[in-house]
Design an enzyme around this catalytic site. Structure first.
Site, PDB file in Angstrom:
ATOM      1  N   HIS A  94       0.882  -1.139  -0.014  1.00 61.67           N
ATOM      2  CA  HIS A  94      -0.102  -0.110  -0.032  1.00 61.67           C
ATOM      3  C   HIS A  94       0.819   1.138   0.176  1.00 61.67           C
ATOM      4  O   HIS A  94       1.973   1.263   0.579  1.00 61.67           O
ATOM      5  CB  HIS A  94      -0.992   0.041   1.238  1.00 61.67           C
ATOM      6  CG  HIS A  94      -0.298   0.047   2.548  1.00 61.67           C
ATOM      7  ND1 HIS A  94      -0.077   0.908   3.149  1.00 61.67           N
ATOM      8  CD2 HIS A  94       0.139  -1.107   3.383  1.00 61.67           C
ATOM      9  CE1 HIS A  94       0.447   0.607   4.570  1.00 61.67           C
ATOM     10  NE2 HIS A  94       0.494  -0.547   4.498  1.00 61.67           N
TER      11      HIS A  94
ATOM     12  N   ASP B   3      -0.707   4.366   1.050  1.00 64.90           N
ATOM     13  CA  ASP B   3      -1.113   5.406   1.885  1.00 64.90           C
ATOM     14  C   ASP B   3      -0.147   5.154   3.342  1.00 64.90           C
ATOM     15  O   ASP B   3       0.246   4.226   3.544  1.00 64.90           O
ATOM     16  CB  ASP B   3      -2.463   5.194   2.211  1.00 64.90           C
ATOM     17  CG  ASP B   3      -3.017   3.736   2.449  1.00 64.90           C
ATOM     18  OD1 ASP B   3      -2.434   3.075   2.155  1.00 64.90           O
ATOM     19  OD2 ASP B   3      -3.908   3.873   3.508  1.00 64.90           O
TER      20      ASP B   3
ATOM     21  N   GLU C 186      -5.323   1.393   2.449  1.00 62.37           N
ATOM     22  CA  GLU C 186      -4.857   0.303   3.313  1.00 62.37           C
ATOM     23  C   GLU C 186      -5.120   0.749   4.604  1.00 62.37           C
ATOM     24  O   GLU C 186      -5.810  -0.114   5.602  1.00 62.37           O
ATOM     25  CB  GLU C 186      -3.541  -0.324   3.181  1.00 62.37           C
ATOM     26  CG  GLU C 186      -3.358  -1.761   3.618  1.00 62.37           C
ATOM     27  CD  GLU C 186      -2.858  -1.652   5.310  1.00 62.37           C
ATOM     28  OE1 GLU C 186      -2.763  -2.625   5.966  1.00 62.37           O
ATOM     29  OE2 GLU C 186      -2.607  -0.378   5.503  1.00 62.37           O
TER      30      GLU C 186
END
Length: 223
Positions: A84, A86, A151
């Site tokens: 991910h 983020d 995520e």
């Protein structure tokens, strides 16, 4: 290690500075969640894939949650690598001893929000697919990398969206999370459930005529 494996390892070793630079560029792009805007990070990855002439798809949810899907190889089973883009928020900036987004390399260590969780994993996967393409490795099936959004807050606008809309349907998955470079074959998981405790009302002057739902719930929680 066979000759092809050695070729890929040597290729990556020669380009270690490129890998580090890619990670630094991703860390410098703020993608804290909330709100989880991964547009800038995804653009860095897209530029890298373009430079290696590797095709990819960009999937954007609610204008800011951008994920990437890139596949090499044909036919056979599909092995997907997911990580991910983020990150969690930075918290109190005054408690940081480095710049969480633009810190230079300290010897062999890179500090910064997301450098480990999980942009380090993203950089490894991106450069792995670039190395396989450049070395002309013929896969026995397909390899997909999936740098994904959203995520940290549950994946509603990331992996869940991609699965629900049939963007990905892999046979096997490797998730690039923090395991100290060990292979973890299980996840602790998460279960949400609702518990209702029922009582019976009574006047405060005669509480013995009622049933306290809070007391019942406390007994349950203690057990």
């Amino acid at each position: 290690m066979n000759s092809k494996e050695r070729e890929v390892c040597e290729y990556l070793e020669e380009r270690s500075s490129e890998i580090i630079e890619l990670l630094q560029m991703m860390v410098s792009q703020k993608s804290v969640n909330p709100p989880g805007d991964t547009t800038a990070v995804a653009d860095v990855i897209a530029e890298k894939l373009d430079s290696y002439q590797i095709p990819y798809k960009e999937i954007v949810v609610k204008d800011i949650h951008k994920s990437i899907i890139s596949t090499i190889g044909e036919g056979g089973k599909n092995l997907l690598f997911n990580a991910h883009m983020d990150t969690v928020p930075i918290g109190d900036l005054n408690k940081w001893t480095v710049d969480p987004f633009n810190e230079p390399l300290h010897g062999d260590i890179l500090y910064g929000r997301g450098s480990a969780d999980d942009k380090g994993g993203v950089a490894a996967m991106v450069m792995a697919i670039c190395a396989l393409k450049s070395c002309g490795i013929e896969l026995n099936g397909r390899m997909t990398i999936n740098p994904v959004a959203d995520e940290e807050t549950g994946g509603e606008n990331g992996v869940k969206y991609l699965l629900d809309n049939n963007y990905i349907n892999p046979d096997m998955v490797v998730v690039g999370e923090i395991t100290e470079n060990n292979v973890a074959i299980a996840h602790k998981g998460l279960i949400w459930f609702k518990i209702v405790s029922k009582g019976k009302t009574a006047h405060a002057s005669s509480p013995w005529d009622g049933v306290n739902a809070i007391s019942k719930m406390i007994k349950f929680l203690n057990r």
